[in-house]
Enzyme design. Sequence first.
Site, PDB file in Angstrom:
ATOM      1  N   THR A  29      42.348  43.744 -10.099  1.00 58.15           N
ATOM      2  CA  THR A  29      40.898  43.887 -10.169  1.00 58.15           C
ATOM      3  C   THR A  29      40.392  44.566  -8.903  1.00 58.15           C
ATOM      4  OG1 THR A  29      40.836  41.806 -11.418  1.00 58.15           O
ATOM      5  CG2 THR A  29      38.738  42.627 -10.553  1.00 58.15           C
TER       6      THR A  29
ATOM      7  N   ASP B 182      39.043  24.976   3.963  1.00 59.27           N
ATOM      8  CA  ASP B 182      40.262  25.741   3.708  1.00 59.27           C
ATOM      9  C   ASP B 182      40.561  25.808   2.213  1.00 59.27           C
ATOM     10  OD1 ASP B 182      42.439  27.246   4.240  1.00 59.27           O
ATOM     11  OD2 ASP B 182      43.691  25.616   4.987  1.00 59.27           O
TER      12      ASP B 182
ATOM     13  N   LEU C 238      47.384  34.379  -5.059  1.00 60.14           N
ATOM     14  CA  LEU C 238      48.664  34.337  -5.755  1.00 60.14           C
ATOM     15  C   LEU C 238      49.023  35.724  -6.258  1.00 60.14           C
ATOM     16  CD1 LEU C 238      47.939  31.166  -7.900  1.00 60.14           C
ATOM     17  CD2 LEU C 238      49.194  31.296  -5.755  1.00 60.14           C
ATOM     18  N   TYR C 239      50.302  36.108  -6.135  1.00 63.63           N
ATOM     19  CA  TYR C 239      50.751  37.418  -6.589  1.00 63.63           C
ATOM     20  C   TYR C 239      51.745  37.265  -7.738  1.00 63.63           C
ATOM     21  CZ  TYR C 239      48.571  38.637  -2.281  1.00 63.63           C
ATOM     22  OH  TYR C 239      47.663  38.773  -1.268  1.00 63.63           O
TER      23      TYR C 239
ATOM     24  N   PHE D   9      38.651  33.305   5.389  1.00 64.25           N
ATOM     25  CA  PHE D   9      39.796  34.061   5.891  1.00 64.25           C
ATOM     26  C   PHE D   9      39.691  35.513   5.441  1.00 64.25           C
ATOM     27  CE2 PHE D   9      44.257  35.505   5.583  1.00 64.25           C
ATOM     28  CZ  PHE D   9      44.607  35.359   6.920  1.00 64.25           C
TER      29      PHE D   9
ATOM     30  N   TYR E 192      54.783  33.363  -3.491  1.00 65.27           N
ATOM     31  CA  TYR E 192      53.630  33.795  -4.273  1.00 65.27           C
ATOM     32  C   TYR E 192      53.959  33.788  -5.768  1.00 65.27           C
ATOM     33  CZ  TYR E 192      52.410  35.367   0.358  1.00 65.27           C
ATOM     34  OH  TYR E 192      52.166  35.417   1.694  1.00 65.27           O
TER      35      TYR E 192
END
Length: 364
Positions: A205, A143, A148-149, A121, A175
Amino acid sequence: MMKRVIWLISGLNRRMMKLLFALALIAYIASVWGTYTNMRSIQEHGEMKIEQRIDEAVAPLREKIRDLEQSFSQKYPPVKFLSEKDRKRILITGGAGFVGSHLTDKLMMDGHEVTVVDNFFTGRKRNVEHWIGHENFELINHDVVEPLYIEDPEVHPQNEEYWGHVNPIGPRACYDEGKRVAETMCYAYMKQEGVEVRVARIFNTFGSRMHMNDGRVVSNFILQALQGEPLTVYGTGSQTRAFQYVSDLVNGLVLLMNSNISSPVNLGNPEEHTILEFARLIKSLVVSRSQIQFLPEAQDDPQRRRPDIRKAKMMLGWEPVVPLEEGLNKTIQYFSRELEHQANNQYIPKPKAARMKKGRPRHN
């Protein structure tokens, strides 16, 4: 006398007839030889045309054969030999993505067997194609979980004991909560199955192989600066972030994997910068004439992000070593090459103002 004359004339006629016959025969032979020569010339010319057409048709096949031969004799990056006892079989989800592909390189060169699972993706086969065919490497198109935030913190800087301050119904909720749920599931599995678990809490990062259209602040600013478009800053730009180069993160991940630490460990750069400072720095490094454009502040956008890495320093002997400007220059060079590659393939990516999820922009 008359008879003698007639006989003489008859003799002359016979000689003439023979001469005429001989001349006719020579003319016939010359005609046949000329026709044969012309036919041979035409045939040879035709054969040359046929051979030329065959060569034109076969040329692409020859090139493909050469490509196949080169692929069979592909040279891989140097790989350390490990015995069966020391060699590990490692699964990396998202291993064709930005961080995952760098981690793949590190573990492969260390001699381990690596299986990469990615749905491509945002990851790309180009990021790991240099390992395809290696006996220690396997790539599976499958998949994976979305990125994640992190949440807006009440504690600064954030250490591993901080559990987060999350709006469970806000635009970032899936998230923000997802991060904590992932850790919960890992530790539940550890207790249920008795397996070892390592949890890294990764802070911002950047580096090569970032997807140019992911909307992250680093890739977004660099792409905008290179293309001469406004650098979009949400709010006043006073929000802070701490950025680490990808090679530092990969080294930290490997040290954590090889440790016996089962509790979460922060991996990030404690050097804090405002978004506005960061935008100006990238503009300066690119030597861009882009302007800085301020847009309305996003809901629930974290105002301060800086990791407390004392645990990583003490227990892993790890801390970032790549200076910010050095890492940014490497990333800018990578993005420049990618833009050139995309231009040659008739596709020019357009920078996004920010990642959009259900209408929500954000600075990561």
